[in-house]
Design an enzyme around this catalytic site. Structure first.
Site, PDB file in Angstrom:
ATOM      1  N   LYS A 185     -18.695 -65.693  15.761  1.00 23.03           N
ATOM      2  CA  LYS A 185     -18.977 -65.562  14.335  1.00 23.03           C
ATOM      3  C   LYS A 185     -17.718 -65.864  13.526  1.00 23.03           C
ATOM      4  CE  LYS A 185     -19.124 -61.332  11.966  1.00 23.03           C
ATOM      5  NZ  LYS A 185     -17.792 -60.888  11.583  1.00 23.03           N
ATOM      6  N   ASP A 222     -19.640 -60.450   6.318  1.00 17.74           N
ATOM      7  CA  ASP A 222     -18.797 -60.060   7.456  1.00 17.74           C
ATOM      8  C   ASP A 222     -19.476 -59.011   8.350  1.00 17.74           C
ATOM      9  OD1 ASP A 222     -16.285 -60.261   8.813  1.00 17.74           O
ATOM     10  OD2 ASP A 222     -15.681 -58.331   7.968  1.00 17.74           O
ATOM     11  N   HIS A 273     -23.859 -57.637  12.129  1.00 21.49           N
ATOM     12  CA  HIS A 273     -23.824 -56.371  12.874  1.00 21.49           C
ATOM     13  C   HIS A 273     -24.880 -55.363  12.379  1.00 21.49           C
ATOM     14  CE1 HIS A 273     -20.236 -58.188  14.276  1.00 21.49           C
ATOM     15  NE2 HIS A 273     -19.419 -57.737  13.359  1.00 21.49           N
TER      16      HIS A 273
HETATM   17  C1  BG6 Z   1     -15.755 -58.046  12.752  1.00 18.95           C
HETATM   18  C2  BG6 Z   1     -15.384 -58.199  11.291  1.00 18.95           C
HETATM   19  O1  BG6 Z   1     -16.909 -58.796  13.033  1.00 18.95           O
HETATM   20  O2  BG6 Z   1     -16.009 -56.680  13.035  1.00 18.95           O
HETATM   21  C3  BG6 Z   1     -14.189 -57.325  10.957  1.00 18.95           C
HETATM   22  O3  BG6 Z   1     -15.085 -59.550  11.016  1.00 18.95           O
HETATM   23  C4  BG6 Z   1     -14.437 -55.904  11.360  1.00 18.95           C
HETATM   24  O4  BG6 Z   1     -13.895 -57.390   9.559  1.00 18.95           O
HETATM   25  C5  BG6 Z   1     -14.890 -55.831  12.817  1.00 18.95           C
HETATM   26  O5  BG6 Z   1     -13.226 -55.179  11.194  1.00 18.95           O
HETATM   27  C6  BG6 Z   1     -15.319 -54.432  13.181  1.00 18.95           C
HETATM   28  O6  BG6 Z   1     -15.537 -54.377  14.551  1.00 18.95           O
HETATM   29  P1  BG6 Z   1     -15.334 -53.026  15.358  1.00 18.95           P
HETATM   30  O7  BG6 Z   1     -15.745 -53.375  16.751  1.00 18.95           O
HETATM   31  O8  BG6 Z   1     -13.886 -52.653  15.216  1.00 18.95           O
HETATM   32  O9  BG6 Z   1     -16.239 -52.042  14.703  1.00 18.95           O
END
Ligand code: BG6
Length: 481
Positions: free
Chosen positions: A142, A229, A234
């Site tokens: 991504k 993002d 997610h």
């Molecule tokens: C990423 C984003 O996909 O996920 C980031 O681009 C974010 O901005 C990150 O900080 C968060 O991932 P995790 O696994 O730390 O919750």
């Protein structure tokens, strides 16, 4: 099974921060199939040996427990090779193909850990030299597109070269053990399924809160924002897993078909509903754990008049028989009070009260991080006296403790799945495009509305309007209860 795993963007941040450490963990755990080679490709001229030395240095920045000893690196490093490639030069792809053909491994995984604007060109060049044969898989990181049109363009380019079954689109949240556990919770247990519907559930809240700010990623982040993002990928993936119908099997397409149906059932936004049901925010200077931190506009490489959102909270519904009328609240933000990713399922009140005092509805908290667990909140009687009020109690499960030695990190799991050809935890192009289709009216409405994001202080839970969004329905965010 022999495999060749190629990282395009071999000297980039993602490769040394996430991918190589994850591969090393797989190696250390004895999970990396024997007979593997790892090839980093990048622009610099250097030998295998120099690349390995460089990587070894980088490993010093990796979390202590995950760092290889010299002896371990010696063995792991022996799998790693380096090749110089200028990605705009067709003959360099031919060179790569020759290198791979000389060994003819059972599986070739091409991981595009480059900037996404290069994906289309790379796929075309791979196709032109025939690096799209049945043994090849392509992994795409991504952000996959900036909006629906750009996502479709990437997908068209990928599809013109690879079959859908060869395309592994990463959403690293799907690799988290806690997120995989959601499937087990819902479809490996009979207990919750009869309750998992509008008749029993009052609302569902998905929170992906971060304490960190944008750090050194200001230039990238400012062209992206929290909606693209975190929400488009997610948060929506989590929503699909919570709301989907039981799939007929644990096969990739059986699951992805059901997830797609959820995305198609999401209530579409209009300019009017965006104004009412979506809150965007931007952090201002404040303090995190007692330390002063700058506001978003003071971050490196962020324009001083930026209108980029670092926080989003929204209300949506899933328009189908199971969920009609149940609000789903999604929330994400940087520089919030806590690092906390969780899904809260708030059940309805009992239909008729026979005990004195308030009656707090049951709640299931699915904790994704930093802890990985389940908490079921119930009411109980202490048994101290007749007529006493009920007391909240909870059943608490900590998966990190329960399965301490078996846990596998997100990238480790996803890399092993890509090598093994398992698509369950990867996003299909139609899911991804449908997610863009759903967020686009929000982007359009924001573009037309110059009022910009609402300020919130670092260390808070975002703008007050996010609380009002939920309070309007008579509910509260979990931390407000
Ligand atoms: C990423 C984003 O996909 O996920 C980031 O681009 C974010 O901005 C990150 O900080 C968060 O991932 P995790 O696994 O730390 O919750």
């Amino acid at each position: 099974m022999s495999f060749d795993l190629v990282f395009f963007g071999g000297t980039g941040d993602l490769t040394w921060r996430k991918l190589m450490p994850a591969l090393f963990q797989a190696f250390r755990h004895g999970k990396l199939p024997e007979g593997g080679r790892i090839l980093a490709v990048a622009r610099d001229e250097q030998t295998d040996e120099r690349y390995r030395e460089w990587l070894k240095e980088r490993f010093r920045e990796v979390d202590g427990a995950k760092r290889p000893t010299d002896e371990e690196f010696e063995k792991f490093g022996a799998l790693i090779h380096y090749r110089r490639m200028d990605l705009s030069q067709p003959e360099h792809y031919q060179g790569l193909k020759d290198w791979l053909d000389a060994r003819n491994a059972d599986t070739v995984v091409l991981y595009l850990a480059t900037s996404p604007h290069l994906f289309t060109g790379i796929c075309q060049q791979l196709g032109a030299v025939g690096l799209n044969h049945a043994k090849v898989r392509v992994v795409l990181e991504k952000p996959l597109g900036h909006d629906l049109a750009s996502a479709q363009e990437i997908n068209r380019a990928v599809r013109s070269v690879f079959a859908e079954s060869q395309a592994f689109r990463i959403d690293h949240y799907l690799g988290k053990p806690s997120v995989q556990n959601l499937m087990a919770l819902r479809f490996g247990n009979a207990l919750f399924e009869p309750l998992w519907r509008r008749e029993s559930i009052a609302n569902i809240q998905i929170t992906l809160a971060e304490r960190l700010g944008v750090g050194t990623r200001g230039a990238f982040y400012d062209g992206t924002g929290a909606l693209r993002d975190m929400i488009q990928n997610h948060a929506l993936q989590l929503l699909t897993m919570i709301a989907m119908e039981p799939p007929s099997s644990n096969d990739a397409d059986a699951i992805r078909d059901e997830k797609l149906k959820v995305l198609r059932s999401l209530k579409p936004f209009t300019a009017e509903s965006v104004a009412r049901d979506v809150v965007r925010g931007q952090y201002r200077a404040g303090s995190i754990e007692g330390k002063a931190v700058p506001g978003y506009l003071e971050e490196v490489k962020v324009p001083p008049d930026s209108q980029c959102e670092t926080f989003v909270a929204l209300r949506t519904e899933v328009n189908n028989w199971r969920w009609a009328g149940v609000p789903f609240y999604l929330r994400t933000g940087k520089r919030l009070a806590e690092r906390d990713a969780q899904i809260v399922v708030n059940f309805r009140q009992v239909p008729h009260k026979i005990f004195p005092g308030g009656s707090q509805p049951n709640r299931l908290v699915i904790k994704l991080q930093p802890e990985d667990g389940l908490e079921l909140q119930l009411l109980a009687q202490k048994g101290a006296s007749h007529g006493e009020q009920l007391t909240p109690v909870s059943l608490d499960l900590d998966f990190d403790k329960a399965f301490a030695t078996q846990r596998v990190g997100a990238y480790e799991r996803l890399l092993l799945d890509a090598i093994a050809g398992r698509l369950n935890l990867f996003v299909r192009s139609d899911e991804q495009e449908q997610a863009w289709r759903w967020v686009e009216p929000i982007l359009d409405a924001w573009e037309a509305d110059t009022s910009g994001p609402r300020p919130y202080s670092c260390g808070s839970w975002g703008p007050a309007a996010a609380s009002a969004l939920v309070a309007r329905d008579g509910f509260h965010w979990a931390e407000e209860q």
